[in-house]
Design a protein around this motif. Structure first.
Motif, PDB file in Angstrom:
ATOM      1  N   GLN A   1      32.025  82.329  84.825  1.00 41.39           N
ATOM      2  CA  GLN A   1      31.292  82.971  85.469  1.00 41.39           C
ATOM      3  C   GLN A   1      30.965  84.668  85.307  1.00 41.39           C
ATOM      4  O   GLN A   1      32.769  84.790  86.156  1.00 41.39           O
ATOM      5  CB  GLN A   1      30.387  82.226  87.013  1.00 41.39           C
ATOM      6  CG  GLN A   1      31.069  82.208  87.978  1.00 41.39           C
ATOM      7  CD  GLN A   1      30.116  81.627  89.516  1.00 41.39           C
ATOM      8  OE1 GLN A   1      29.895  82.430  89.831  1.00 41.39           O
ATOM      9  NE2 GLN A   1      30.154  80.215  89.022  1.00 41.39           N
ATOM     10  N   PRO A   2      30.624  85.180  85.512  1.00 42.60           N
ATOM     11  CA  PRO A   2      30.528  87.381  85.642  1.00 42.60           C
ATOM     12  C   PRO A   2      31.368  86.885  87.285  1.00 42.60           C
ATOM     13  O   PRO A   2      30.738  86.875  88.439  1.00 42.60           O
ATOM     14  CB  PRO A   2      29.428  87.820  85.276  1.00 42.60           C
ATOM     15  CG  PRO A   2      28.365  86.381  84.703  1.00 42.60           C
ATOM     16  CD  PRO A   2      29.130  84.923  85.537  1.00 42.60           C
ATOM     17  N   ALA A   3      32.232  87.688  87.164  1.00 46.93           N
ATOM     18  CA  ALA A   3      32.860  87.891  88.759  1.00 46.93           C
ATOM     19  C   ALA A   3      34.499  88.966  87.963  1.00 46.93           C
ATOM     20  O   ALA A   3      34.904  88.435  87.560  1.00 46.93           O
ATOM     21  CB  ALA A   3      33.809  86.647  89.605  1.00 46.93           C
ATOM     22  N   PHE A   4      34.427  89.508  88.647  1.00 45.55           N
ATOM     23  CA  PHE A   4      36.051  90.727  88.487  1.00 45.55           C
ATOM     24  C   PHE A   4      36.861  91.580  89.641  1.00 45.55           C
ATOM     25  O   PHE A   4      35.671  92.152  90.762  1.00 45.55           O
ATOM     26  CB  PHE A   4      35.316  91.467  87.755  1.00 45.55           C
ATOM     27  CG  PHE A   4      36.702  92.694  87.173  1.00 45.55           C
ATOM     28  CD1 PHE A   4      38.144  92.368  86.200  1.00 45.55           C
ATOM     29  CD2 PHE A   4      37.131  93.570  88.143  1.00 45.55           C
ATOM     30  CE1 PHE A   4      38.824  93.290  85.469  1.00 45.55           C
ATOM     31  CE2 PHE A   4      38.145  95.147  87.495  1.00 45.55           C
ATOM     32  CZ  PHE A   4      38.928  94.419  86.779  1.00 45.55           C
ATOM     33  N   LEU A   5      37.482  90.970  90.063  1.00 44.50           N
ATOM     34  CA  LEU A   5      37.882  91.454  91.548  1.00 44.50           C
ATOM     35  C   LEU A   5      39.235  92.513  91.342  1.00 44.50           C
ATOM     36  O   LEU A   5      40.132  91.889  90.413  1.00 44.50           O
ATOM     37  CB  LEU A   5      38.044  90.427  92.592  1.00 44.50           C
ATOM     38  CG  LEU A   5      36.713  89.437  92.847  1.00 44.50           C
ATOM     39  CD1 LEU A   5      37.387  88.344  94.136  1.00 44.50           C
ATOM     40  CD2 LEU A   5      36.176  90.782  93.996  1.00 44.50           C
ATOM     41  N   VAL A   6      40.215  93.175  92.084  1.00 45.91           N
ATOM     42  CA  VAL A   6      41.199  94.207  92.311  1.00 45.91           C
ATOM     43  C   VAL A   6      41.542  94.252  93.366  1.00 45.91           C
ATOM     44  O   VAL A   6      40.728  94.254  94.297  1.00 45.91           O
ATOM     45  CB  VAL A   6      41.050  95.308  92.233  1.00 45.91           C
ATOM     46  CG1 VAL A   6      41.978  96.092  92.215  1.00 45.91           C
ATOM     47  CG2 VAL A   6      40.736  95.567  90.811  1.00 45.91           C
ATOM     48  N   ASN A   7      42.490  92.899  93.432  1.00 48.16           N
ATOM     49  CA  ASN A   7      43.780  92.260  94.684  1.00 48.16           C
ATOM     50  C   ASN A   7      45.035  92.869  94.838  1.00 48.16           C
ATOM     51  O   ASN A   7      45.627  93.647  93.725  1.00 48.16           O
ATOM     52  CB  ASN A   7      43.726  91.009  94.793  1.00 48.16           C
ATOM     53  CG  ASN A   7      42.032  90.393  94.271  1.00 48.16           C
ATOM     54  OD1 ASN A   7      41.335  90.978  95.803  1.00 48.16           O
ATOM     55  ND2 ASN A   7      42.405  89.490  94.199  1.00 48.16           N
ATOM     56  N   LEU A   8      45.528  93.345  96.464  1.00 50.04           N
ATOM     57  CA  LEU A   8      46.742  93.379  96.123  1.00 50.04           C
ATOM     58  C   LEU A   8      47.955  92.327  96.654  1.00 50.04           C
ATOM     59  O   LEU A   8      47.158  91.285  97.621  1.00 50.04           O
ATOM     60  CB  LEU A   8      46.938  94.663  97.552  1.00 50.04           C
ATOM     61  CG  LEU A   8      46.472  96.036  96.899  1.00 50.04           C
ATOM     62  CD1 LEU A   8      46.714  96.644  98.185  1.00 50.04           C
ATOM     63  CD2 LEU A   8      47.621  96.910  95.790  1.00 50.04           C
ATOM     64  N   GLY A   9      48.836  93.113  96.181  1.00 46.31           N
ATOM     65  CA  GLY A   9      50.236  91.742  96.367  1.00 46.31           C
ATOM     66  C   GLY A   9      51.347  92.038  96.538  1.00 46.31           C
ATOM     67  O   GLY A   9      51.704  93.309  96.131  1.00 46.31           O
ATOM     68  N   VAL A  10      52.576  91.253  97.425  1.00 51.61           N
ATOM     69  CA  VAL A  10      53.482  91.175  97.591  1.00 51.61           C
ATOM     70  C   VAL A  10      54.222  91.570  96.013  1.00 51.61           C
ATOM     71  O   VAL A  10      54.378  90.708  95.732  1.00 51.61           O
ATOM     72  CB  VAL A  10      54.502  90.682  98.241  1.00 51.61           C
ATOM     73  CG1 VAL A  10      55.666  91.060  98.835  1.00 51.61           C
ATOM     74  CG2 VAL A  10      53.712  90.350  99.159  1.00 51.61           C
ATOM     75  N   ALA A  11      55.239  92.441  95.654  1.00 46.52           N
ATOM     76  CA  ALA A  11      55.525  92.641  94.072  1.00 46.52           C
ATOM     77  C   ALA A  11      56.466  91.699  93.571  1.00 46.52           C
ATOM     78  O   ALA A  11      57.254  91.556  94.703  1.00 46.52           O
ATOM     79  CB  ALA A  11      55.862  94.113  94.496  1.00 46.52           C
ATOM     80  N   ARG A  12      56.875  91.136  92.774  1.00 40.78           N
ATOM     81  CA  ARG A  12      57.543  90.580  92.838  1.00 40.78           C
ATOM     82  C   ARG A  12      58.613  90.883  91.882  1.00 40.78           C
ATOM     83  O   ARG A  12      59.462  92.155  90.526  1.00 40.78           O
ATOM     84  CB  ARG A  12      56.844  89.939  91.389  1.00 40.78           C
ATOM     85  CG  ARG A  12      58.259  88.444  90.701  1.00 40.78           C
ATOM     86  CD  ARG A  12      58.608  87.265  91.626  1.00 40.78           C
ATOM     87  NE  ARG A  12      59.496  86.930  90.922  1.00 40.78           N
ATOM     88  CZ  ARG A  12      59.425  85.612  90.322  1.00 40.78           C
ATOM     89  NH1 ARG A  12      58.131  85.175  89.490  1.00 40.78           N
ATOM     90  NH2 ARG A  12      60.591  84.759  89.676  1.00 40.78           N
ATOM     91  N   ILE A  13      60.153  90.905  92.725  1.00 36.45           N
ATOM     92  CA  ILE A  13      61.269  91.843  92.737  1.00 36.45           C
ATOM     93  C   ILE A  13      62.554  91.162  91.555  1.00 36.45           C
ATOM     94  O   ILE A  13      63.114  91.623  91.158  1.00 36.45           O
ATOM     95  CB  ILE A  13      61.668  92.482  94.553  1.00 36.45           C
ATOM     96  CG1 ILE A  13      60.677  93.574  94.703  1.00 36.45           C
ATOM     97  CG2 ILE A  13      62.614  93.050  94.527  1.00 36.45           C
ATOM     98  CD1 ILE A  13      60.641  93.635  96.655  1.00 36.45           C
ATOM     99  N   PHE A  14      62.509  89.870  92.196  1.00 44.30           N
ATOM    100  CA  PHE A  14      63.368  89.112  91.994  1.00 44.30           C
ATOM    101  C   PHE A  14      63.160  88.130  90.781  1.00 44.30           C
ATOM    102  O   PHE A  14      62.528  88.420  91.069  1.00 44.30           O
ATOM    103  CB  PHE A  14      64.941  88.658  93.180  1.00 44.30           C
ATOM    104  CG  PHE A  14      65.171  89.654  94.041  1.00 44.30           C
ATOM    105  CD1 PHE A  14      66.514  90.441  93.305  1.00 44.30           C
ATOM    106  CD2 PHE A  14      64.654  90.009  94.449  1.00 44.30           C
ATOM    107  CE1 PHE A  14      66.436  91.622  93.980  1.00 44.30           C
ATOM    108  CE2 PHE A  14      65.214  90.942  96.140  1.00 44.30           C
ATOM    109  CZ  PHE A  14      66.269  91.842  95.068  1.00 44.30           C
TER     110      PHE A  14
END
Length: 799
Positions: free
Chosen positions: A786-799
């Motif tokens: 169904q229609p939905a679009f979000l922009v989120n933040l997270g902790v970077a994948r470093i290793f």
């Protein structure tokens, strides 16, 4: 009498050391160019027909001990591009032996290349011959000397030295026993790990450099990975030596570049001078990493070509926003000599898991005298460092950072240890516990843990909830049980009276939602009051991550009809109702089995591997007011996909979770599928729902993401982005929850509360930009059902 015995033993050991020193002839000298008088560093000095020798230092100086059993001995001094010198050494020879080498002149035709470069043919033969003699090399034992020098931008700041015995077996691999060590006064002997067994042998098929697995220049498939070019011809012992340039032929693979020298007729490596290519780089805070390797080989007139040294020059730059550390200069010189080839290796070394061990009976002397191995003479700068560095010249001072955050770097000497330190005042570990939610409102408390001995740990907690004016408290103990066979077990006891979450998140703790709660976002969790005890017995299979736990719970569950709203931004929010739970005494038995059960979720910073299987059953026969059986399973795993030779290869992460039940499941035992907590959405969550999970009696979810790291930008030639360690992650997830119509209608009628369900199958996909500021990732997620679009933040994948 005992003291006299000790004196006698010490005298005996001293006599043995003196005897060992007198049973050999030590010579020393300098290797120079006969025409210019310039010293020749890293010249190869060996004893003919013996796997024994040394090299000259940066100033051309050398030292070599020749056992009496080898005298008279023929000393051979080689240096590429010079005529080899031989000299017979007897017991009566002068201990000072200088060598002046004449430049070699060999008439050679000009190199003309048509078609395939001659270097390709040469390297094809090098590889073929290596495979022949390597099949006959089963093991060796050798003596090693290693010196490591650490410098900053201006001076040497530390030196460590060691002598050791090295063992290598074709099937068993490397082992090293440190026999003696020495270091500058600012380094503790226990921190001296100078050794050679973990250093590369450039005659190996695969060479490991700082976690990268590089294809060696003599790998059976090296011609597929490298471009070899014949650039010059030199001479040694009146024989031709080919100088071959090495360049990577795979842009995205970690490989070497540099120069190698190959001896004609033998088609053997004489030496290499190689550096890793630009693919060998590290994530922040390492800004620059440059390292050069030089290694020589010698067959000592025999069949096998073995490494005689390793010289490493490395520069590392560490910096981040607000902190800039001085350049770290690392220099290592290792010399390997006195080879014994194809001899049996001691099984006792390989029964232990450690590659590097210390012979404390010798290293207690902290002296390089207890040896029969050569030490390469110190340079003038190194001798000065030994004379001037004292215990006050700490590495913290030598590498003190600059920048606006430098003043916050902990420096105990400057602070003088002032201030209140609870850890010094109170035995054990004392931690504050503070959180905010719509039921507890402000919760403040303390958690305490103390180890009374190796087998007994006590825990305690006390806190107060201002929202419903009650104390939470708890006491517990963990008792270690003696190991039985291949199993190790423990017993845990706990009594808790607390605010509990009505559903358990695999990703988030209740305290993590404090920030979003204070910002007026809808509370992620629902809560109830739980009071009672738990006893459990855990088992772990020794030397594995497989374990299990069996427990009995007796808890009284009560609803909490409280809802507090607070918003730091001053908005007038109406809090979401906190639904009532099914009240009563819940007595249950639970079993948890799996892999890596005790590992805490890393929020996607590193790979995470876990298998978890849970079963909980509550029956009237146990004195319970409830009758149900609940099943829950989780599997998360990380798989390497492409560019596996890199330190950080491309990876596919997969998370599968699900659960179901039988009987009459109480509302507080429903399962969930996690969503984003505010704008925070780590891997394993649905990224297109926020601030409240999906709930279900039956539930399942599959989430996957592929981390391409910096490879897409490298392929597009956007090296500026790749150098900033920016990468791309492609992700997707699908999940579903179900709540029975009767339960849903009952709760809606009684409390006006609706469960959050998927109402079908939730399907989403998206793209992440990973590594912003070295710490964060931005997720662009689209819902597909169904229609939905979000922009989120997270902790970077470093290793």
């Amino acid at each position: 009498m005992i003291n006299g015995f000790k004196v006698g033993i010490n005298l005996f050991l001293l006599l043995m050391i003196v005897y060992a020193a007198s049973a050999q002839k030590t010579i020393r000298g300098t290797i120079t160019d006969a025409e210019s008088g310039e010293t020749l560093p890293s010249a190869n000095i060996s004893i003919q027909d013996a796997y024994r020798g040394t090299i000259s230092n940066r100033d051309g100086n050398y030292r070599l001990s020749i056992p009496d059993s080898l005298l008279p001995a023929t000393l051979v001094v080689r240096y590429l591009g010079y005529q080899t010198r031989k000299r017979t050494i007897t017991r009566g020879s002068d201990p000072v032996q200088h060598f002046r080498l004449e430049p070699a002149t060999l008439q050679m035709e000009e190199i003309t290349i048509t078609g395939e470069d001659p270097a390709v043919r040469i390297m094809r033969e090098v590889i073929r011959r290596k495979q022949q003699w390597r099949k006959k090399l089963d093991s060796y034992i050798a003596e090693a000397y290693t010196r490591q020098t650490l410098s900053n931008d201006t001076a040497i700041v530390a030196i460590t030295e060691s002598v050791s015995r090295v063992y290598w077996g074709r099937e068993k691999g490397h082992r090293e026993v440190l026999l003696s060590r020495k270091q500058t006064a600012n380094i503790e002997a226990s921190n001296n790990f100078a050794g050679v067994s973990y250093l590369p042998n450039f005659y190996d098929d695969n060479v490991e450099i700082a976690g990268f697995n590089l294809v060696g220049v003599t790998h059976p498939e090296a011609l597929k990975f490298y471009q070899f070019e014949l650039v010059d011809r030199k001479s040694i012992d009146d024989r031709m030596v080919y100088e071959i340039a090495v360049q990577p032929d795979r842009a995205l693979q970690p490989l070497f570049k540099g120069t190698i020298h190959v001896l004609d007729e033998e088609y053997a490596l004489l030496d290499v001078s190689l550096q890793p290519n630009d693919v060998v780089k590290f994530p922040p805070p390492i800004k620059a990493f440059e390292i050069d390797y030089e290694q020589q080989f010698n067959n000592f007139g025999r069949e096998f070509w073995l490494p005689v040294d390793m010289r490493i020059d490395g520069d590392i730059k560490v910096a981040m926003i607000g902190l800039d550390f001085p350049l770290i200069r690392f220099r290592q010189l290792s010399q390997i000599t006195s080879y014994r080839v194809n001899e049996p290796l001691p099984d006792s070394l390989y029964r232990r898991g450690d590659q590097f061990s210390v012979d404390t009976t010798l290293t207690r002397r902290d002296s390089l005298l207890v040896r029969s191995i050569e030490t390469v003479p110190l340079s003038n700068r190194e001798e000065q460092a030994y004379a001037t560095l004292d215990s006050t010249a700490t590495l913290e001072k030598a590498f003190k950072p600059s920048g606006f955050l430098a003043r916050f770097v902990d420096d105990e000497e400057e602070n003088g240890g002032s201030g209140l330190n609870l850890r010094e005042k109170v035995p054990g570990e004392l931690k504050p516990a503070v959180k905010f939610n719509r039921v507890d409102a402000l919760f403040a408390g303390l958690n305490y843990r103390i180890d009374l001995n190796k087998r007994l740990e006590l825990q305690g907690s006390l806190g107060y909830s201002t929202g419903y004016d009650r104390f939470s408290y708890g006491i517990g103990a963990t008792i270690g049980v003696v190991q039985k066979g291949k199993l190790k077990s423990d017993l845990r006891l706990a009594y808790l009276a607390e605010t509990a979450a009505s559903y358990r998140s695999r990703i988030y703790s209740t305290g993590m939602s404090t920030v979003t709660n204070l910002l007026g976002e809808p509370n992620y969790f629902d809560y109830f009051r739980s009071e009672g005890f738990r006893i459990s017995n855990g088992y772990r299979i020794i030397n594995t991550e497989w374990s299990g736990r069996f427990g009995f719970n007796s808890r009284d569950h009560r609803s909490l009809d409280v809802a507090t709203a607070y918003d730091l931004l001053g908005r007038d929010n109406i809090p979401r109702v906190n639904p009532a739970v099914d009240e009563g005494r819940l007595n249950s038995v639970d079993i948890t089995l799996g892999y890596n059960l005790d590992e805490s979720y890393s929020f996607g910073v590193t790979e995470f591997k876990q298998i978890r299987l849970e079963l909980e059953t509550a029956q009237p026969g146990l004195g319970s007011d409830f009758e149900f059986t609940r099943y829950h399973a989780v599997m998360q795993w990380s798989f390497e996909t492409f560019y596996r030779r890199r330190l950080l290869p491309n990876t596919l992460d997969l998370a599968i979770t699900g659960g179901t039940y039988s009987g009459d499941l109480p509302q507080q035992k429903l399962g969930i599928i996690d969503g984003a907590l505010g704008i925070f959405s780590p891997f394993g969550t649905l990224k297109t729902i926020r601030n409240r999970p999906y709930q279900g009696e039956d539930y399942w979810m599959i989430a996957a993401e592929h981390n391409f790291r910096t490879v897409p930008f490298e392929l597009l030639g956007l090296n500026g982005l790749a150098d900033r360690n920016l990468g791309l992650i492609l992700f997707g997830a699908v999940g579903q929850t179900r709540v029975s119509d009767s339960r849903e209608q009952r709760l809606l009628a009684d409390q006006g509360y609706r469960f959050r369900e998927t109402n079908g199958t939730h399907l989403e996909a998206g793209l992440s930009l990973n590594g912003l500021l070295g710490l964060f990732r931005v997720d662009f997620a689209a819902r597909l059902d169904q229609p939905a679009f979000l922009v989120n933040l997270g902790v970077a994948r470093i290793f």
